[in-house]
Design a protein around this motif. Structure first.
Motif, PDB file in Angstrom:
ATOM      1  N   LEU A   4       0.861  -1.177   0.000  1.00  0.00           N
ATOM      2  CA  LEU A   4       0.000   0.000   0.000  1.00  0.00           C
ATOM      3  C   LEU A   4       0.897   1.226   0.000  1.00  0.00           C
ATOM      4  O   LEU A   4       1.796   1.335   0.837  1.00  0.00           O
ATOM      5  N   ALA A  24      -2.878   0.305  -4.173  1.00  0.00           N
ATOM      6  CA  ALA A  24      -2.469  -1.035  -3.755  1.00  0.00           C
ATOM      7  C   ALA A  24      -1.891  -1.815  -4.920  1.00  0.00           C
ATOM      8  O   ALA A  24      -2.322  -1.659  -6.069  1.00  0.00           O
ATOM      9  N   LEU A  29      -8.080  -4.498  -4.098  1.00  0.00           N
ATOM     10  CA  LEU A  29      -8.686  -3.829  -2.958  1.00  0.00           C
ATOM     11  C   LEU A  29     -10.190  -3.997  -2.884  1.00  0.00           C
ATOM     12  O   LEU A  29     -10.772  -3.785  -1.831  1.00  0.00           O
ATOM     13  N   SER A  32     -11.329  -5.926  -0.054  1.00  0.00           N
ATOM     14  CA  SER A  32     -10.907  -5.485   1.273  1.00  0.00           C
ATOM     15  C   SER A  32     -11.753  -4.349   1.812  1.00  0.00           C
ATOM     16  O   SER A  32     -12.200  -3.481   1.063  1.00  0.00           O
ATOM     17  N   LEU A  34     -11.339  -1.011   3.956  1.00  0.00           N
ATOM     18  CA  LEU A  34     -10.210  -0.091   3.954  1.00  0.00           C
ATOM     19  C   LEU A  34     -10.391   0.996   5.004  1.00  0.00           C
ATOM     20  O   LEU A  34     -11.526   1.329   5.368  1.00  0.00           O
ATOM     21  N   ARG A  72     -13.557   5.222  -2.415  1.00  0.00           N
ATOM     22  CA  ARG A  72     -12.720   4.212  -3.044  1.00  0.00           C
ATOM     23  C   ARG A  72     -13.068   4.097  -4.510  1.00  0.00           C
ATOM     24  O   ARG A  72     -14.218   4.334  -4.915  1.00  0.00           O
ATOM     25  N   ASN A  74     -12.577   1.062  -6.936  1.00  0.00           N
ATOM     26  CA  ASN A  74     -12.096  -0.315  -7.045  1.00  0.00           C
ATOM     27  C   ASN A  74     -11.451  -0.587  -8.405  1.00  0.00           C
ATOM     28  O   ASN A  74     -10.562  -1.421  -8.523  1.00  0.00           O
ATOM     29  N   ASN A  77      -8.064   0.421  -7.920  1.00  0.00           N
ATOM     30  CA  ASN A  77      -7.410  -0.201  -6.767  1.00  0.00           C
ATOM     31  C   ASN A  77      -6.870   0.850  -5.805  1.00  0.00           C
ATOM     32  O   ASN A  77      -5.743   0.734  -5.276  1.00  0.00           O
ATOM     33  N   ALA A  98      -5.693  -2.042   5.037  1.00  0.00           N
ATOM     34  CA  ALA A  98      -6.632  -2.929   4.352  1.00  0.00           C
ATOM     35  C   ALA A  98      -6.725  -4.251   5.102  1.00  0.00           C
ATOM     36  O   ALA A  98      -5.720  -4.738   5.631  1.00  0.00           O
TER      37      ALA A  98
END
Length: 127
Positions: A4, A24, A29, A32, A34, A72, A74, A77, A98
């Motif tokens: 990270l 990441a 991610l 995960s 976070l 976030r 995704n 990432n 994470a």
């Protein structure tokens, strides 16, 4: 190996804004939960904000509610922390985190809820 990497820290005047990013590698991610934590000089690392896997649920420390926003992407990432109305008490090293394994329950403001940590980025707010 999961890595990270935070970025976006710096020096800002009180009342200003910064946007932190955490990218990441080695792990997707989207799997995960976070979070962002921070550690001021002489103090323990403290919870700032957290977000669930879909991004539909967020949690904030009382001290940053209404000023900070965690989000976030995704597809990229990446997790972000938008920080507005900064004050001197926000000065700290900011870390993203994470989770990496299944947990029956998620306690978003607890350090032990996370398995991977970045190296941190310094945020300094001048008054």
């Amino acid at each position: 190996q999961v890595q990270l990497v935070e970025s976006g820290g710096g020096l800002v005047q009180a009342g200003g804004s910064l946007r932190l990013s955490c990218a990441a590698s080695g792990r997707i991610l989207s799997n995960s939960r976070l979070a962002w934590f921070r550690q001021a000089p002489g103090k323990e690392r403290a919870f700032v904000a957290a977000i669930n896997r879909s991004g539909g649920l967020t949690h904030y420390a009382d001290s940053v509610k209404g000023r900070f926003t965690i989000s976030r992407d995704n597809a990229k990432n990446t997790v972000y922390l938008q920080m507005n109305s900064l004050n001197s008490e926000d000065t700290a090293v900011y870390y993203c985190a994470a989770d990496g394994r299944f947990r029956f329950e998620w306690t978003p403001d607890t350090r032990t809820s996370y398995d991977y940590w970045g190296q941190g980025t310094q945020v300094t707010v001048s008054s």
